[in-house]
Design a protein around this motif. Structure first.
Motif, PDB file in Angstrom:
ATOM      1  N   TYR A 222       0.869  -1.177   0.000  1.00 14.03           N
ATOM      2  CA  TYR A 222       0.000   0.000   0.000  1.00 14.03           C
ATOM      3  C   TYR A 222       0.917   1.242   0.000  1.00 14.03           C
ATOM      4  N   PRO A 223       1.349   1.735  -1.156  1.00 11.96           N
ATOM      5  CA  PRO A 223       2.337   2.822  -1.177  1.00 11.96           C
ATOM      6  C   PRO A 223       1.763   4.207  -0.884  1.00 11.96           C
ATOM      7  N   TYR A 224       0.419   4.363  -0.904  1.00 14.00           N
ATOM      8  CA  TYR A 224      -0.166   5.697  -0.778  1.00 14.00           C
ATOM      9  C   TYR A 224      -1.066   5.846   0.444  1.00 14.00           C
ATOM     10  N   VAL A 225      -0.740   5.137   1.519  1.00 15.86           N
ATOM     11  CA  VAL A 225      -1.444   5.341   2.774  1.00 15.86           C
ATOM     12  C   VAL A 225      -1.094   6.724   3.310  1.00 15.86           C
ATOM     13  N   VAL A 226      -2.122   7.531   3.607  1.00 18.11           N
ATOM     14  CA  VAL A 226      -1.862   8.883   4.081  1.00 18.11           C
ATOM     15  C   VAL A 226      -1.288   8.842   5.495  1.00 18.11           C
ATOM     16  N   ARG A 227      -0.388   9.777   5.773  1.00 14.99           N
ATOM     17  CA  ARG A 227       0.253   9.803   7.080  1.00 14.99           C
ATOM     18  C   ARG A 227      -0.729  10.228   8.172  1.00 14.99           C
ATOM     19  N   SER A 289      -4.033  -2.342  -7.762  1.00 14.57           N
ATOM     20  CA  SER A 289      -4.475  -1.222  -8.598  1.00 14.57           C
ATOM     21  C   SER A 289      -3.721  -1.176  -9.912  1.00 14.57           C
ATOM     22  N   PHE A 290      -3.056  -2.262 -10.262  1.00 14.13           N
ATOM     23  CA  PHE A 290      -2.235  -2.285 -11.468  1.00 14.13           C
ATOM     24  C   PHE A 290      -3.047  -1.938 -12.703  1.00 14.13           C
ATOM     25  N   ARG A 291      -4.294  -2.395 -12.768  1.00 15.96           N
ATOM     26  CA  ARG A 291      -5.118  -2.115 -13.945  1.00 15.96           C
ATOM     27  C   ARG A 291      -5.482  -0.638 -14.048  1.00 15.96           C
ATOM     28  N   THR A 292      -5.362   0.109 -12.942  1.00 21.84           N
ATOM     29  CA  THR A 292      -5.613   1.548 -12.995  1.00 21.84           C
ATOM     30  C   THR A 292      -4.697   2.203 -14.000  1.00 21.84           C
ATOM     31  N   ASP A 308       3.576  -1.426 -10.128  1.00 17.08           N
ATOM     32  CA  ASP A 308       3.831  -2.822  -9.807  1.00 17.08           C
ATOM     33  C   ASP A 308       2.515  -3.592  -9.766  1.00 17.08           C
ATOM     34  N   GLU A 309       2.558  -4.861 -10.173  1.00 18.00           N
ATOM     35  CA  GLU A 309       1.342  -5.670 -10.213  1.00 18.00           C
ATOM     36  C   GLU A 309       0.763  -5.913  -8.825  1.00 18.00           C
ATOM     37  N   TYR A 310       1.577  -5.867  -7.801  1.00 16.70           N
ATOM     38  CA  TYR A 310       1.125  -6.178  -6.454  1.00 16.70           C
ATOM     39  C   TYR A 310       1.155  -4.942  -5.562  1.00 16.70           C
ATOM     40  N   GLU A 311       0.589  -3.837  -6.089  1.00 15.88           N
ATOM     41  CA  GLU A 311       0.414  -2.609  -5.334  1.00 15.88           C
ATOM     42  C   GLU A 311      -1.046  -2.200  -5.353  1.00 15.88           C
ATOM     43  N   PHE A 312      -1.522  -1.659  -4.229  1.00 18.90           N
ATOM     44  CA  PHE A 312      -2.884  -1.153  -4.119  1.00 18.90           C
ATOM     45  C   PHE A 312      -2.828   0.307  -3.688  1.00 18.90           C
ATOM     46  N   ALA A 313      -3.593   1.166  -4.368  1.00 18.77           N
ATOM     47  CA  ALA A 313      -3.500   2.609  -4.162  1.00 18.77           C
ATOM     48  C   ALA A 313      -4.502   3.129  -3.143  1.00 18.77           C
TER      49      ALA A 313
END
Length: 841
Positions: A222-227, A289-292, A308-313
């Motif tokens: 989850y690279p975009y979790v808000v702080r 979210s790769f298909r995004t 990346d194929e295994y990332e969720f936004a």
């Protein structure tokens, strides 16, 4: 009624193939198949060889489950053609689809309380849906087609039975097991450890227990979790200080076990008391979210958020906890003329978690997109309490007549709270009268239901000749359903009108009221003929049903358009809509549905038993099917009734013992499932780019699209097959080397009826697996590779690509909100690992 459009329906299509092993992931390849063992089952309430039963049934023995490292039902369902398990990951559980009996969009939904509702799952003799870890089981049985004249619980599509090993009066046993594996796209070493014991206390009393702990380190980032929700800018991608990336977020920690006490004071009386438990903590979803970043930009140009194929936004983490407990008492008494069985069960399931609601709320028309740092999330709290009692008599003796008579009672009480938070919005909109004292609680929903079911069921069989048998069955059922609900929009309330309350107080806050009741009768007819050599042909007609229920209690009445309730309510047919027109579907309640199943099958053996080939062809007429859609207001996930659907197809399953040491096995199935009537307004689809209106701000407009006669149903492939080979090479020291490889493939799967509404169609895929091991007496060591070629396999979709839009907060806003709601749920990447087992005996 859950106020959401997403999140709990990911399809585990990886499993409806043929047993392929796993350390703890999706499809698995066997470590060592049971080449010569004949499995005896009790699916028909009598002990029989699986080849002698004239219905479509599969069974996987306990030794094979251990050897192949199967962790849950999804990993062994590959042995059963026509069965699909929607692998939603540990957080969201499994959804079961049999012979295409599914009209629910696999892009929406929440919860895993019933596994989809068309298949009954039994833990021992107790009907209970739980994604059970497969520890210390004697076998797992899977019956396809309605089985309501054999079982107390409703079995519209079939039944899955987890049969545990009972305590043994003679065998002292202590076994330990341990496994470790790692994902190609994960950074940790996952583990799975446990033990089983059996302790005879006397000749008539024994104890048995098992304990297991799985720690899966995950593979989704989850690279975009808000702080800081409400403070950090969720679309401020140029400033890394806005985000707190989470690596391998979809962790799983599952602690499970069982302890049983068995007492057999005489040969005529056998009683077993068992306590089961399973506690799971899950860090996030198996979603990508790769298909995004890989779909046409229909409206605007969504940022490439997932390279990346295994990332969720997602903007917030989505943890979940689920604890299941079951106390079961089974008493068997030999009455001479018949065997009497009483099965009593009491179970509780508690679940709580958090999910990201940012995209849903931005895409509605609540003005929240005007807040630059908007982030929303929902906390869920659920509890289910279940009591079951089943009593049945099964005839004994050598008479040409045989019979079964049973009675069943079930009570299911469900309570849930849904609390939605929008940090910072209260203060941002204080001038509009938003309430400031509830920690930014924006939405509060309480739901209560109570279901009481009663049934009497039975079968009578006649051996017309030594080769020809006929069976008649009947079931009478009666159910009553009560419901209650409380929906609040706290920002617009006063302290006198509303204060939130905990789940423990829900019974004191809202009272149940009768919603619906129904009764009816179902029938079954089966005839079979056994030829010389043991080959059997059979024909079956059987009926099944599923209870109806309510979507909620917040009905659209009076001026439902005012902002105080955000327009969230359910319509009755013909009611006026806020944007003109009238409602088509009944959004408030849905009734029971039934199926008529027609089946022809054959069970055959060839070459002196070296080759086994079984097959079945079927046609199912589905009356009043319960289908999934979303409400007109606020996009709430609801269920409605269509008029009719059908599914037809065939299934093949076979094995070939090439030699004493080499076994080949495979299966193939074809399913054609479709609507047979039009369903006006079933699919709600985004009709363009989010637009601004003076009354409601920016929102996504939707159209009600008609589903049509002939539309293919979602949730299962048309075709699927699997094949594997298993070789056991004996060594001179008495040990053996085990080698096996397997491959499973399935065709594309629709996520929405008829692929309508701009929905995403899941591509076909295949996955290969391999394992090699060493087995010596009381210990074994097996190494394995799952998903050998590291295939990116998508098991379901959440929402549609049309959801991915850049939505301005207001006219001319230079910083639009990035709606990235469309996502797919994925199966694990390649994993490599090993399993070890040692038995003290």
């Amino acid at each position: 009624m859950k106020r959401q459009i997403t999140y709990k329906t990911q399809l585990k299509l990886t499993v409806s193939f043929l047993a392929l092993p796993l350390g703890a992931t999706a499809i698995s390849v066997p470590a060592h198949a049971q080449i010569d063992d004949e499995i005896i089952v009790t699916a028909t309430r009598r002990s029989e060889s699986i080849q002698d039963i004239p219905i479509n049934i599969a069974a996987i023995g306990g030794a094979q489950i251990e050897q192949q490292g199967f962790g849950d039902i999804s990993e062994l369902a590959a042995f059963v053609p026509g069965l699909n398990i929607a692998d939603q990951g540990g957080r969201d559980g499994n959804r079961i689809v049999v012979r295409g009996l599914n009209v629910e969009d696999i892009q929406n939904g929440f919860g895993q309380e019933d596994g989809g509702g068309t298949v009954a799952t039994y833990v021992g003799e107790i009907p209970l849906f739980v994604d059970l870890r497969l520890n210390d089981l004697q076998r797992v049985e899977v019956l396809l087609g309605p089985q309501g004249t054999l079982y107390g619980a409703g079995t519209m599509g079939g039944a899955i039975r987890y049969i545990p090993n009972k305590p043994d009066f003679t065998d002292d046993l202590f076994e330990v097991r341990a496994g470790a594996y790692t994902y190609s796209s994960g950074s940790g070493i996952s583990s799975d450890i446990g033990f089983t014991f059996n302790a005879p206390i006397s000749d008539s009393f024994a104890l048995r227990g098992s304990l297991d702990y799985q720690n899966d380190k995950g593979f989704i980032d989850y690279p975009y979790v808000v702080r800081a929700p409400g403070i950090s800018e969720p679309d401020g991608f140029g400033d890394a200080s806005n985000f707190r990336p989470v690596k391998d977020a979809n962790t799983e920690e599952i602690f499970s076990g069982r302890v049983a006490a068995r007492w057999q004071p005489t040969d005529a009386l056998d009683a077993t008391l068992t306590y089961y438990f399973q506690e799971g903590e899950y860090g996030g979803r198996n979603t990508s979210s790769f298909r995004t970043a890989n779909i046409p930009a229909t409206f605007g140009s969504p940022l490439n958020l997932a390279s990346d194929e295994y990332e969720f936004a997602g903007r917030v983490e989505e943890p979940n906890e689920r604890n299941s407990d079951l106390i079961a008492l089974e008493v068997i008494a030999d009455l001479g003329f018949a065997e009497l069985t009483s099965a009593t069960g009491y179970a509780t399931v508690e679940e709580n978690g958090q999910r990201d609601q940012t995209d849903l709320l931005i895409s509605l028309d609540y003005y929240y997109e005007t807040f630059p740092t908007f982030t929303g999330f929902t906390a869920e709290d659920e509890e289910t309490e279940i009591f079951n009692q089943e009593v049945r008599l099964v005839s004994k003796g050598e008479s040409r007549f045989n019979w079964i008579l049973g009675a069943f009672y079930n009570q299911n009480a469900y309570n849930a709270l849904s609390s939605e938070f929008t940090p910072g919005i209260g203060a941002f909109n204080a001038g509009f009268g938003f309430r400031q004292d509830l920690n930014d609680l924006e939405y509060f929903e309480a739901d209560r239901t109570k279901l009481k079911e009663k049934a009497v069921f039975g079968e009578v069989g006649l051996d017309v000749t030594e080769a020809w048998d006929v069976t008649f069955g009947m079931r009478y059922y009666d159910y009553a359903y009560e419901t209650a609900g409380d929906t609040q929009f706290p920002y617009f309330t006063t302290a006198a009108d509303f204060n939130p309350y905990p789940l423990s107080d829900i019974k004191n806050q809202i009272a149940l009221a009768p919603n619906q009741s129904d009764d009816g009768t179902l029938f079954k007819f089966n005839t079979s003929y056994q030829f010389g050599g043991g080959n059997t042909v059979y024909a079956t007609f059987s009926q099944g049903f599923r209870v109806g229920a309510a979507n909620g209690t917040n009905f659209c009445e009076g001026d439902y358009l005012n902002d105080q309730n955000q327009g969230l309510c359910l319509h009755s047919p013909g009611q006026e809509l806020r944007d003109g027109g009238t409602a088509i579907l009944d959004e408030r309640n849905y009734s029971s549905d039934t199926v008529d199943n027609y089946e022809l099958g054959a069970k055959t053996t060839w070459l002196d038993g070296a080759v086994r080939l079984n097959g079945a062809v079927y046609f199912i007429n589905w009356n009043n099917p319960q289908v999934n859609t979303v409400s007109i207001n606020a996009g709430t996930s609801i269920t409605v009734n269509a008029e009719s659907a059908e599914t037809k197809g065939f299934e093949l399953d076979g094995s070939w013992r090439v030699s004493d040491h080499f076994l080949m096995r495979g299966n193939f199935s074809y399913t054609d499932a479709k609507l047979t009537t039009d369903v006006p307004g079933l699919v709600r689809a985004i009709n363009g780019q989010g637009t601004f209106t003076p009354d409601f701000g920016y929102g996504f407009g939707t159209d009600a699209i008609n589903a049509q006669d002939g539309d293919r149903l979602p949730g299962s492939p048309n075709t699927q097959f699997s094949v594997f080979g298993d070789y056991k090479h004996p060594l001179s020291n008495g040990a053996s080397v085990l080698v096996n490889v397997g491959y499973a493939w399935q065709s594309e799967v629709l996520s929405v009826v008829g692929a309508r509404g701009g929905s995403y169609t899941l591509p076909s895929y295949g996955r290969a697996n391999a394992a090699i091991g060493y087995e010596a007496g009381n210990w074994s060591l097996i190494s394995f590779v799952d998903n050998l070629f590291n295939d990116f396999s998508e098991s379901s979709a959440a929402n549609t690509p049309l959801n991915n839009q850049l939505v301005p907060a207001f006219a001319g806003d230079p910083n639009p909100a990035n709606v990235r709601r469309f996502r797919t749920n994925v199966l694990p990447p390649r994993s490599i690992g090993a399993r070890f087992k040692y038995r003290f005996q």
